[in-house]
Design an enzyme around this catalytic site. Structure first.
Site, PDB file in Angstrom:
ATOM      1  N   CYS A   1       0.817  -1.226   0.000  1.00  0.00           N
ATOM      2  CA  CYS A   1       0.000   0.000   0.000  1.00  0.00           C
ATOM      3  C   CYS A   1       0.844   1.266   0.000  1.00  0.00           C
ATOM      4  O   CYS A   1       0.307   2.377   0.034  1.00  0.00           O
ATOM      5  CB  CYS A   1      -0.949  -0.026   1.187  1.00  0.00           C
ATOM      6  SG  CYS A   1      -1.942  -1.532   1.170  1.00  0.00           S
TER       7      CYS A   1
ATOM      8  N   HIS B   1      -2.755   7.568   6.500  1.00  0.00           N
ATOM      9  CA  HIS B   1      -3.083   6.310   5.818  1.00  0.00           C
ATOM     10  C   HIS B   1      -4.493   5.899   6.250  1.00  0.00           C
ATOM     11  O   HIS B   1      -5.330   5.601   5.416  1.00  0.00           O
ATOM     12  CB  HIS B   1      -2.050   5.255   6.179  1.00  0.00           C
ATOM     13  CG  HIS B   1      -2.195   3.966   5.436  1.00  0.00           C
ATOM     14  ND1 HIS B   1      -2.284   3.906   4.069  1.00  0.00           N
ATOM     15  CD2 HIS B   1      -2.265   2.678   5.866  1.00  0.00           C
ATOM     16  CE1 HIS B   1      -2.406   2.637   3.685  1.00  0.00           C
ATOM     17  NE2 HIS B   1      -2.402   1.880   4.752  1.00  0.00           N
TER      18      HIS B   1
ATOM     19  N   HIS C   1     -10.184   1.295   0.578  1.00  0.00           N
ATOM     20  CA  HIS C   1      -8.722   1.160   0.437  1.00  0.00           C
ATOM     21  C   HIS C   1      -8.435   0.734  -0.999  1.00  0.00           C
ATOM     22  O   HIS C   1      -8.710  -0.398  -1.387  1.00  0.00           O
ATOM     23  CB  HIS C   1      -8.195   0.141   1.428  1.00  0.00           C
ATOM     24  CG  HIS C   1      -6.703   0.205   1.565  1.00  0.00           C
ATOM     25  ND1 HIS C   1      -5.883   0.758   0.609  1.00  0.00           N
ATOM     26  CD2 HIS C   1      -5.881  -0.191   2.576  1.00  0.00           C
ATOM     27  CE1 HIS C   1      -4.631   0.678   1.000  1.00  0.00           C
ATOM     28  NE2 HIS C   1      -4.604   0.107   2.205  1.00  0.00           N
TER      29      HIS C   1
END
Lengths: 383, 158
Positions: free
Chosen positions: A148, A277, A312
């Protein structure tokens, strides 16, 4: 002295729609694009609430291509005047993805037909090569797959290619499409919040899978004019702790933040805003909060996160979230944290729940962390 | 390193649970016999390229989708090309910067050199993983292979 690299154009397609304006509106309204999708119904999957792009924009045989291609077209159109005098050999491309066109694997496993192109795009480097050809970039091409943190790393690599003199412009594109493969994987890890991702919320219990294509055109600063936002610095680190869980003390992410601040020649108090994040998983948000306290103390800059809006988006996350920072900097507002209701204990004191307007942002810090202990921190600065 | 080298390899209790790419990568780095105690661990980067990403593990993971309990959560963690980077970092306690590319080997050394030249690291572990299972080979029309190789770059000391 390294040549500054600036952002000359952006493009995006996500759960809140196609184009920068749809994202800007969603940010200003603090709305969420998460919605139930029947194909991810329980019990096979943990939740059907996902950040899905409307079907009309998706080529089901090659969704990664359709998402990224749309974003690239928008970004290149926005930067057309700047790009047009640059020879194709001086334009590079960096692709950020974790799973490329993984849906082809699903289709082949079910004996469904798949075109040669869709099969070719299982291989992320070939997907990148085809994007470069389609968008007139015959300079260096790289494919980053760093969990990620891929998106922020891809932006950093794009800037490095320009600073090293390997290119005058670089198209950075991040993409991952929703797939049964990924949703089943997160289900297996019990990492999905059945009620939808709630970053930094006291009741948070997981992420929401999402999909997006996001692109930005980076150029040498002297190619661009007007209000410009530069890539100020990047820091990267590894927790060296656990493959799927973050370090408990946030020291790895703090190390990455220090690296980015050093590269940008900034001190912590220079940072005006942090885009987190914020996956909505219990451990990750707690770790991120600790890292922020380590760097900024108890009274840090405003912090918010967007995964309650977009889900996400994995390989696209860093790029689309950096674009959110660009929209905030150019639009003089602080994005909120959609779906956050009650901030959990220990989360940043200056957590932004609802958007705030009429604010000036000069230095913005964007964070991402990922499986494998990866941490990335990117500074964006107004020139 | 090839699959033949894995037979007698013992690199900690977790080694047998790693996917093939991660095991080969770890073994290739261990074979360098670098004494990382001589370095600050946060100044050592890892730069890896995987020719076919994590597709071999992807195929294995997805083959388990209809099994009892569904696909393996453990294997899912290895459906990222960068899982091998994470395993190298964990095993050798290297907390410096990371890069992970999908594609050819030639990108690794120049990018590792750049990390060092820019002052982001004092040394960098470079790894190339070329892992294509027989099942994957049929899908992407490339020959099966399972190898990894590594080198270590470091700043010249005055």
């Amino acid at each position: 002295m390294r040549e500054p690299v600036v952002i000359a154009g952006c493009g995006v397609i996500s759960a809140v729609g196609c184009g920068l304006e749809s994202l800007r509106v969603a940010l200003r309204e603090n709305s969420s694009g998460l919605r139930p999708l029947e194909k991810f119904n329980p019990p096979r999957f943990q939740s059907n609430l996902v950040g899905a792009v409307p079907d009309s924009f998706i080529n089901i045989e090659n969704p990664a291509w359709s998402l990224a291609n749309e974003a690239l077209q928008q970004a290149c159109a926005a930067a057309q005047k700047i790009l047009s005098p640059i020879p194709a050999t001086r334009i590079g491309l960096v692709l950020s993805t974790t799973k490329a066109n993984i849906t082809t694997l699903e289709r082949l496993a079910e004996n469904q037909p798949g075109s040669e192109t869709a099969r070719r795009h299982l291989q992320a480097d070939l997907l990148a090569a085809d994007f470069a050809t389609a968008h007139g970039a015959s300079g260096p091409v790289q494919t980053i797959s760093l969990a990620c943190v891929s998106g922020l790393t891809a932006i950093s690599q794009g800037a490095k290619l320009i600073q090293r003199g390997d290119a005058d412009a670089v198209l950075v594109v991040g993409v991952d499409a929703l797939s049964a493969f990924v949703v089943a994987g997160f289900t297996a890890l019990k990492a999905i919040d059945p009620l939808g991702c709630r970053p930094f919320d006291a009741a948070r219990c997981g992420l929401s899978p999402g999909e997006a294509g996001a692109a930005m055109v980076l150029v040498r600063a002297d190619f661009a004019t007007g209000d410009r936002i530069k890539i100020g610095g990047f820091g990267s680190s590894n927790d060296a702790n656990h493959l799927t869980g973050p370090s408990r003390d946030g020291s790895g992410l703090a190390q990455a933040i220090r690296g980015a601040l050093t590269a940008a020649k900034l001190l912590p108090h220079d940072v005006d805003y942090v885009h987190a994040h914020g996956t909505g998983t219990s451990y990750n948000d707690a770790m991120e909060s600790l890292a922020l306290r380590t760097i900024f103390g108890d009274e840090g800059p405003p912090v918010s996160g967007s995964k309650g809006m977009l889900g996400h988006t994995l390989g696209a996350a860093g790029v689309i979230e950096a674009i959110i920072c660009v929209l905030a900097m150019s639009g003089n507002f602080l994005p909120g944290t959609p779906r956050l209701e009650t901030a959990a204990e220990g989360t940043p004191k200056n957590l932004v729940r609802e958007p705030r307007f009429e604010v000036q942002l000069k230095n913005v810090l964007k964070l991402n962390t990922g499986f494998g202990g990866m941490n990335g921190a990117l500074i964006l600065q107004k020139l | 390193m090839t699959e033949a080298d894995l037979a007698d390899a013992r690199l900690g209790q977790r080694f047998g649970r790693l996917d093939l790419s991660s095991r080969l990568a770890l073994l290739a780095v261990a074979a360098l016999k670098i004494n990382f105690d001589e370095f600050a661990r946060d100044r050592i980067g890892i730069c890896l390229a995987a020719s076919a990403g994590s597709l071999t593990t992807d195929v294995n993971f997805w083959q388990g989708r209809n099994g009892i309990g569904g696909p393996s959560p453990t294997l899912f963690a290895y459906t990222l090309p960068s899982a091998a980077v994470g395993e190298i970092a964990i095993h050798f306690k290297l907390t410096g910067p990371n890069l992970c590319f999908v594609g050819a080997e030639k990108i690794i050394v120049p990018e590792a050199m750049d990390l060092i030249r820019r002052g982001e690291a004092d040394g960098c572990v470079c790894v190339f993983c070329d892992v294509i299972s027989a099942e994957l080979a049929e899908i992407i029309s490339l020959p099966p292979i399972a190898t990894a190789r590594a080198c270590f770059l470091q700043r010249v000391r005055d």
